[in-house]
Design an enzyme around this catalytic site. Sequence first.
Site, mmCIF file in Angstrom:
data_model
loop_
_atom_site.group_PDB
_atom_site.id
_atom_site.type_symbol
_atom_site.label_atom_id
_atom_site.label_comp_id
_atom_site.label_asym_id
_atom_site.label_seq_id
_atom_site.Cartn_x
_atom_site.Cartn_y
_atom_site.Cartn_z
ATOM 1 N N GLN A 113 56.899 30.058 77.348
ATOM 2 C CA GLN A 113 56.077 30.503 76.866
ATOM 3 C C GLN A 113 55.170 31.456 77.502
ATOM 4 O O GLN A 113 54.139 32.315 76.995
ATOM 5 C CB GLN A 113 55.231 29.624 75.624
ATOM 6 C CG GLN A 113 56.050 28.975 74.784
ATOM 7 C CD GLN A 113 55.174 27.754 74.083
ATOM 8 O OE1 GLN A 113 53.962 27.482 74.410
ATOM 9 N NE2 GLN A 113 55.675 26.979 73.201
ATOM 10 N N HIS A 179 52.190 26.296 76.017
ATOM 11 C CA HIS A 179 50.779 25.936 75.351
ATOM 12 C C HIS A 179 49.782 26.673 76.206
ATOM 13 O O HIS A 179 49.026 26.070 76.716
ATOM 14 C CB HIS A 179 50.361 24.498 75.020
ATOM 15 C CG HIS A 179 51.203 24.129 73.672
ATOM 16 N ND1 HIS A 179 51.129 22.852 73.208
ATOM 17 C CD2 HIS A 179 52.368 24.578 73.129
ATOM 18 C CE1 HIS A 179 51.811 22.702 72.092
ATOM 19 N NE2 HIS A 179 52.625 23.665 72.095
ATOM 20 N N GLU A 275 46.294 24.085 62.046
ATOM 21 C CA GLU A 275 44.992 23.923 61.188
ATOM 22 C C GLU A 275 44.139 25.253 61.703
ATOM 23 O O GLU A 275 44.121 25.854 62.798
ATOM 24 C CB GLU A 275 44.154 22.675 61.912
ATOM 25 C CG GLU A 275 44.207 22.664 63.308
ATOM 26 C CD GLU A 275 43.367 21.121 63.436
ATOM 27 O OE1 GLU A 275 42.335 21.234 64.159
ATOM 28 O OE2 GLU A 275 43.896 20.041 63.095
ATOM 29 N N TYR A 285 36.874 19.344 68.352
ATOM 30 C CA TYR A 285 38.007 19.620 66.945
ATOM 31 C C TYR A 285 39.247 18.431 67.329
ATOM 32 O O TYR A 285 40.129 18.516 66.443
ATOM 33 C CB TYR A 285 38.426 21.042 67.170
ATOM 34 C CG TYR A 285 37.428 21.868 66.540
ATOM 35 C CD1 TYR A 285 37.032 22.142 65.223
ATOM 36 C CD2 TYR A 285 36.374 22.289 67.751
ATOM 37 C CE1 TYR A 285 35.785 22.873 64.817
ATOM 38 C CE2 TYR A 285 35.168 22.895 67.435
ATOM 39 C CZ TYR A 285 35.089 23.050 65.774
ATOM 40 O OH TYR A 285 33.877 23.774 65.419
ATOM 41 N N TYR A 296 56.643 16.083 66.742
ATOM 42 C CA TYR A 296 57.830 16.914 66.478
ATOM 43 C C TYR A 296 59.073 16.003 66.533
ATOM 44 O O TYR A 296 59.958 16.322 65.680
ATOM 45 C CB TYR A 296 57.906 18.185 67.460
ATOM 46 C CG TYR A 296 57.058 19.341 66.481
ATOM 47 C CD1 TYR A 296 57.719 20.213 65.553
ATOM 48 C CD2 TYR A 296 55.903 19.327 66.948
ATOM 49 C CE1 TYR A 296 56.678 20.848 64.805
ATOM 50 C CE2 TYR A 296 55.073 20.405 66.402
ATOM 51 C CZ TYR A 296 55.348 21.135 65.306
ATOM 52 O OH TYR A 296 54.783 22.121 64.637
HETATM 53 CA CA LIG Z 1 41.706 19.296 64.744
#
Ligand SMILES: [Ca+2]
Length: 407
Positions: A113, A179, A275, A285, A296
Amino acid sequence: MTISMNRVSSMLVLAIAVACQRGDAQGVDQRPANSGTQRPAFAGQTDAREQKLDVAFEVVTVAEGLETPWSVAFLPNGKMLITERPGRLRVVSADGAKSEPVSGLPPVDNRGQGGLLDVALDPDFATNNVIYWSFSEPKEGGANNTAVARGRFVDGAAPRVEDVSVIYHQVPAMESRAHFGSRLVFGRDKTLFVTQGDRSFTPGRMQSQDRNSLVGKFVRINRDGSIPTDNPFVGQDGVRPEIWSIGHRNAQAAALHPTTGELWAIEHGTRGGDELNIARKGKDYGWPTIAYGIEYNGGAITGDITAKEGMEQPVYYWDPVIGPSGMAFYTANLFPLWKESLFVGGHATYDLVRLSLDGNRVVGEERLLIDMQPRPRVRDVRQGPDGALYVLVDSTAGKLLKLVPRR
Ligand SMILES: [Ca+2]
């Protein structure tokens, strides 16, 4: 098989009860949820009511032949800067003409990625011509990390960047190809937010709660790479002063709210846990301690809890996921009905997601571009200076599209 009417009505009651626990049961995505027995923390946190605005638009191809484009930024002269993930930055004219790659960029690690990712103009670009870009930075032994560079952009037949410096390096570098997060958003005070991911493997994931690591964090830096003195953890032992907020999985969508000036971001979540958050100073968070959805490959996330004291709840989450990439608050006059909507790229659902907001709450959802053939794998969405909505399509034969009112 005969089913009694009693049985039918009790099944119906059960179905309605389950649907009501999830949300209001009128959401746009009819696929089954992945979250099993999990419940939202408040009504409307997921599966918002479908709200079709029936805006008449047409889709215009602005540019094509882009190799896995990742981001688009608008220059004041009507041209655009577009990143191609393999490592090229191009200048694209309004008529779709593409320049040779801009020279002067440092090398990128374009495996997986990674590569050349976001691009943003300095808030004072009109006077300083400075641009910023994020990329996965190659390090020894196959490791890499998210990094941010800046340079002075010089347009022309052979466009280039001058006085280039890499102003930010995520630490630690790790051996992963995924990521990188890395949306770049300027605050109203001209500080720069950088979203980052957890590197998509357990050692990185577990650092998302480690305040001495920049993995799984959003950071805030000055334009020269120095640390703003009002960052939340400045002066604390064992805590990185770059950190703005912690506990993030992988946000590839972020934008400043046009009214409040707060940083909104959408992160790729678990299977059932994409989210939307308002990323506030010093807040946690939750990743990977709390999360909606499942792994997954199946199975519960960490302690299989969705809420904990001291950890922020998302404003909204998607189950099933959309694979969010790119977001834009629409504020222009070209589409009056879309004003104050939030658009999100559906990289996994191959569509454009529109959210209706009421303050900080999501009150409606709509899916656009679902009739296109082929369906667009949306990587980025932006409002252009002309008020059109620009959509960057991720493909080895990628395109820049724009949505304009149907004539
Ligand atoms: Ca979160």
